[in-house]
Scaffold this motif. Sequence first.
Motif, PDB file in Angstrom:
ATOM      1  N   ALA A   1       1.230   6.694  -6.750  1.00 38.99           N
ATOM      2  CA  ALA A   1       0.107   7.579  -7.078  1.00 38.99           C
ATOM      3  C   ALA A   1       0.472   9.033  -6.772  1.00 38.99           C
ATOM      4  N   TYR A   2       1.164   9.263  -5.653  1.00 39.70           N
ATOM      5  CA  TYR A   2       1.585  10.619  -5.299  1.00 39.70           C
ATOM      6  C   TYR A   2       2.528  11.182  -6.353  1.00 39.70           C
TER       7      TYR A   2
ATOM      8  N   LEU B   1       0.837  -1.212   0.000  1.00 39.36           N
ATOM      9  CA  LEU B   1       0.000   0.000   0.000  1.00 39.36           C
ATOM     10  C   LEU B   1       0.867   1.256   0.000  1.00 39.36           C
ATOM     11  N   LYS B   2       1.963   1.244   0.762  1.00 37.96           N
ATOM     12  CA  LYS B   2       2.869   2.402   0.762  1.00 37.96           C
ATOM     13  C   LYS B   2       3.468   2.621  -0.623  1.00 37.96           C
ATOM     14  N   GLN B   3       3.861   1.525  -1.245  1.00 38.02           N
ATOM     15  CA  GLN B   3       4.448   1.636  -2.584  1.00 38.02           C
ATOM     16  C   GLN B   3       3.410   2.163  -3.574  1.00 38.02           C
ATOM     17  N   ASP B   4       2.186   1.637  -3.525  1.00 37.57           N
ATOM     18  CA  ASP B   4       1.124   2.121  -4.408  1.00 37.57           C
ATOM     19  C   ASP B   4       0.830   3.594  -4.146  1.00 37.57           C
ATOM     20  N   ASN B   5       0.819   3.996  -2.862  1.00 41.51           N
ATOM     21  CA  ASN B   5       0.552   5.384  -2.495  1.00 41.51           C
ATOM     22  C   ASN B   5       1.654   6.302  -3.017  1.00 41.51           C
ATOM     23  N   ASP B   6       2.904   5.875  -2.853  1.00 38.98           N
ATOM     24  CA  ASP B   6       4.020   6.691  -3.349  1.00 38.98           C
ATOM     25  C   ASP B   6       3.961   6.840  -4.868  1.00 38.98           C
TER      26      ASP B   6
END
Length: 146
Positions: free
Chosen positions: A91-92, A84-89
């Motif tokens: 997307a950011y 999730l952190k990787q996906d969030n980064d």
Amino acid sequence: MARSEYIRGTTVRKPNRVRRDMPYHVHETGRQHKRHNMSLGYLLFLSLAMVLMVGTLAWYISLQSQVKNSVKNIAALESQLNNLKQDNDEAYNRANGNVDLEEVKRIAIQEYGMTYATEGQVVTYSDGGGNDYVRQLAPIPEVGKN
């Protein structure tokens, strides 16, 4: 030395009589049997100790199983968090890459009439707690008006 002489210890011994005070006794057949002198209280104590030991062992195995399952669950949740952190980064970074800050500035100034703050318009408040935000409990006073 004559052949008729008696040599001590060479004759067949008579079987010992049964003695009740000895842990072993010999029957007429010549076999040796151990006497079982366990009282009912001692037998109950041993039984209770065995039950407690088996119960403790079962409880320990259950705890080991719970710990192993918890470790597996934690590992799965950590993996999910990392994904999730990787996906969030990602997307950011995509969102930041698609924003043209100069275009945002142009629209804010030309279409909405926004201007940069002048030196007298900026008021700094301290909440004393070092938090990232200030909770507004009352209207903020305007500068220059008392």
